[in-house]
Scaffold this motif. Structure first.
Motif, PDB file in Angstrom:
ATOM      1  N   VAL A 114       0.844  -1.200   0.000  1.00 40.24           N
ATOM      2  CA  VAL A 114       0.000   0.000   0.000  1.00 40.24           C
ATOM      3  C   VAL A 114       0.876   1.245   0.000  1.00 40.24           C
ATOM      4  CG1 VAL A 114      -1.697   1.334   1.329  1.00 40.24           C
ATOM      5  CG2 VAL A 114      -1.996  -1.140   1.049  1.00 40.24           C
ATOM      6  N   ASP A 115       1.963   1.214   0.773  1.00 37.87           N
ATOM      7  CA  ASP A 115       2.923   2.329   0.733  1.00 37.87           C
ATOM      8  C   ASP A 115       3.442   2.540  -0.685  1.00 37.87           C
ATOM      9  OD1 ASP A 115       2.787   2.911   3.430  1.00 37.87           O
ATOM     10  OD2 ASP A 115       4.521   1.684   3.971  1.00 37.87           O
ATOM     11  N   LEU A 117       2.065   1.813  -3.515  1.00 38.73           N
ATOM     12  CA  LEU A 117       1.029   2.409  -4.362  1.00 38.73           C
ATOM     13  C   LEU A 117       0.948   3.913  -4.138  1.00 38.73           C
ATOM     14  CD1 LEU A 117      -1.758  -0.293  -3.975  1.00 38.73           C
ATOM     15  CD2 LEU A 117      -0.684   0.386  -6.124  1.00 38.73           C
ATOM     16  N   HIS A 118       1.012   4.354  -2.874  1.00 36.60           N
ATOM     17  CA  HIS A 118       0.905   5.781  -2.579  1.00 36.60           C
ATOM     18  C   HIS A 118       2.169   6.539  -2.994  1.00 36.60           C
ATOM     19  CE1 HIS A 118      -2.617   4.645  -0.220  1.00 36.60           C
ATOM     20  NE2 HIS A 118      -2.907   5.926  -0.142  1.00 36.60           N
ATOM     21  N   ALA A 121       1.933   6.875  -6.918  1.00 38.82           N
ATOM     22  CA  ALA A 121       0.697   7.342  -7.554  1.00 38.82           C
ATOM     23  C   ALA A 121       0.900   8.704  -8.212  1.00 38.82           C
ATOM     24  CB  ALA A 121      -0.419   7.415  -6.517  1.00 38.82           C
ATOM     25  N   HIS A 130       4.482   1.744 -10.395  1.00 42.71           N
ATOM     26  CA  HIS A 130       3.118   1.821  -9.863  1.00 42.71           C
ATOM     27  C   HIS A 130       2.258   0.672 -10.383  1.00 42.71           C
ATOM     28  CE1 HIS A 130      -0.387   3.687  -8.088  1.00 42.71           C
ATOM     29  NE2 HIS A 130      -1.028   3.576  -9.251  1.00 42.71           N
ATOM     30  N   LEU A 158      -4.382   1.367   5.333  1.00 43.98           N
ATOM     31  CA  LEU A 158      -4.620   2.811   5.205  1.00 43.98           C
ATOM     32  C   LEU A 158      -4.602   3.533   6.551  1.00 43.98           C
ATOM     33  CD1 LEU A 158      -7.433   2.817   2.477  1.00 43.98           C
ATOM     34  CD2 LEU A 158      -4.989   3.287   2.197  1.00 43.98           C
ATOM     35  N   TYR A 161      -2.440   6.687   6.059  1.00 37.83           N
ATOM     36  CA  TYR A 161      -2.922   7.609   5.033  1.00 37.83           C
ATOM     37  C   TYR A 161      -4.321   8.150   5.330  1.00 37.83           C
ATOM     38  CZ  TYR A 161       1.064   5.723   2.562  1.00 37.83           C
ATOM     39  OH  TYR A 161       2.345   5.350   2.227  1.00 37.83           O
ATOM     40  N   ASP A 162      -5.228   7.288   5.762  1.00 36.56           N
ATOM     41  CA  ASP A 162      -6.613   7.704   5.961  1.00 36.56           C
ATOM     42  C   ASP A 162      -7.098   7.533   7.401  1.00 36.56           C
ATOM     43  OD1 ASP A 162      -6.709   8.288   3.281  1.00 36.56           O
ATOM     44  OD2 ASP A 162      -7.602   6.373   2.704  1.00 36.56           O
TER      45      ASP A 162
END
Length: 539
Positions: A114-115, A117-118, A121, A130, A158, A161-162
């Motif tokens: 996930v890291d 991907l961010h 991006a 990516h 997440l 991030y979220d």
């Protein structure tokens, strides 16, 4: 009021002065060679994800406990008389074993992917990395959801991030739908004129260019789509057929396309083969090859037996010497227990437990590679698809290609003697007698039995494909490919049936209890048990 105004004015001057000083301090205290979000190379994270997929840095505990402690025994590649560590062939409940993969995967696979991907991006300079991250995310989650069923997916990883610290458990059907979409889009978005992923452990070399790397990743991604699609053959054959039709001619073409992590012999265990390292350092003496596996290879004169198996006491790898351990036994006193191996006809009294085959030093080697997806596996899945739907070419050609590739790659990967042409020809000539589009024949069983053999050392995939091919009313008495006879050891938790899924780790009840409860409520009978089936494993 006067004093309050003076106080506020003083504060304002202090803030301005502090801001000015802060700028100077930042200049002084910033390391020009240090790592920050602005100069960090995400290729390092790509390497991390690919390496952690083969086993965590936490002493590879999930490899030892979940893969070899349980799943290898479920699928009868291995067996053991040890009921504490390697209890899979007896279906005994070990909450630590079955939950360890879930625990480690979310920390050491999901979080970094996930890291990645961010970090990549909306960055055209890192487009290819990516897209690789999107493919890797599907690879990671397919194994997770195949083992447990519904798992956190869309909200997973997440927290930073979220601020989502308790992600919901998504339905497996929704996860599969998204994984197929994500990998397909990622494959289409790879750019031959784009960036080179220098952190790619699968395909990057010092001579790699973007075009060659992208070509490999497209074949890898399409082969993953094939694997994802074929998992749906029982629950949604129309969707499976549609996706296979799309990628059938764009998958791996030879062993050169295999996705492999090549480990190293070093003092740094992080770069060593996780299977070998953890078994050899924890408990290798109690892990034997199962008689089901050994006997099938020997009966078919399969040259892979000499690669996979050996007798420790005599250091003998010859086929005639191999003696697989029957599943479901312990060492007793020869008198009092139904499950006492010392009373079995396979027991060699002079050699004792050292008379049973173990995984050989070829495969249990810290420098041995880890196979992620192989050309051999891909060809056998295409043979299956051809038999079912008549798509993707001639089933017999795919079948022979799959066996030939599997036999030759086993020797090449592990540094064992190469098989002879006569051995390969014999093995391919005893395959399915009817290659036509006739799923009611024994053909599918023979194809997927070869898949089971080819997946040795990837017990997760062997178990998943066995469940995919298992039905209640199966042809010729075959219940899964290969046809495995379950054990019924005293105290087992499945009523003498091979487990269909793993239960969630107990820690989830404390850290994400509300969402876990929703997922468990969707299970058959509202129970988190190993006899329940995941969504695609319909009866």
């Amino acid at each position: 009021m006067k004093y309050k105004s003076i106080y506020l004015l003083a504060c304002a001057f202090m803030i301005i002065a502090f801001a000015s000083c802060k700028k100077d301090l930042l200049k002084v205290n910033t390391n020009p060679t240090g790592v920050s979000p602005s100069n960090y190379d995400p290729n390092f994270t790509l390497s991390e994800v690919q390496m952690m997929y083969t086993g965590s840095t936490d002493y590879a505990s999930e490899v030892w406990q979940t893969e070899w402690g349980n799943i290898g025994g479920y699928i009868q590649h291995t067996a053991s008389v040890n009921t504490s560590f390697y209890s899979g062939d007896k279906y005994l409940f070990s909450p630590v074993n079955v939950g360890q993969y879930f625990f480690e995967a979310y920390q050491q696979q999901v979080e970094p992917v996930v890291d990645l991907l961010h970090l990549t991006a909306n960055n055209p300079k890192l487009n290819n990395v990516h897209q690789m991250a999107r493919i890797m995310r599907a690879l990671v989650f397919q194994r997770l959801t195949d083992m447990y069923g519904d798992v956190p997916y869309f909200q997973a990883g997440l927290g930073y991030y979220d601020r989502i610290y308790t992600p919901v458990y998504d339905k497996q059907q929704d996860i599969y739908t998204d994984m197929l979409k994500e990998v397909s889009q990622a494959v289409d978005s790879l750019d031959v004129n784009g960036d080179i992923a220098t952190g790619d452990l699968y395909y990057y070399t010092t001579t790699t260019n973007a075009a060659s790397q992208v070509a490999q990743w497209k074949k890898f991604g399409n082969s993953l789509i094939l694997r994802l699609a074929m998992r749906l053959t029982k629950v949604d054959p129309a969707t499976a057929q549609s996706w296979v039709t799309k990628v059938a001619n764009s998958c791996m073409q030879s062993n050169a396309d295999d996705a492999i992590v090549q480990h190293n012999l070093s003092a740094n265990t992080a770069s060593e083969n996780r299977d070998a390292w953890v078994i050899l350092t924890q408990d290798s003496t109690d892990l034997n090859l199962c008689s089901t596996f050994v006997n099938m290879l020997r009966n078919d004169k399969d040259p892979r037996l000499n690669v996979f198996s050996y007798i420790f006491r005599t250091d003998d790898t010859t086929a005639a010497a191999q003696n697989g351990l029957p599943p479901g036994f312990i060492v007793g006193n020869g008198k009092t227990t139904l499950f006492d191996i010392t009373t079995d006809s396979t027991y060699n009294k002079s050699l004792g437990m050292e008379g049973y085959s173990r995984p050989s030093p070829y495969v249990l080697n810290v420098g041995a590679p880890s196979m992620i997806i192989s050309y051999a596996q891909t060809e056998l899945l295409l043979a299956d698809a051809s038999v079912r739907w008549g798509i993707g070419g001639d089933a017999s050609v795919h079948y022979v290609n799959g066996i030939t590739a599997g036999v030759t790659e086993a020797a090449a990967l592990y540094g064992a003697p190469a098989p002879t042409a006569a051995q390969i020809n014999y093995l391919t000539n005893i395959g399915p007698t009817a290659y036509g589009n006739d799923p009611s024949s024994n053909t599918l069983n023979q194809i997927n039995t070869q898949y089971w053999i080819t997946c040795f050392m990837d017990e997760y995939e062997a178990w998943a494909n066995w469940r995919r091919t298992s039905t209640v009313t199966s042809v010729l008495g075959v219940k899964g490919s290969p046809s495995l006879t379950p054990t019924d050891y005293t105290g087992n938790i499945t009523n003498g049936t091979i487990p269909r899924r793993l239960t969630y780790p107990s820690s989830e009840a404390l850290s994400n209890g509300a969402n876990l409860a929703v997922a468990v409520a969707r299970e058959k009978g509202g129970k988190d048990v190993q006899t329940n089936r995941v969504w695609w494993d319909t009866q």
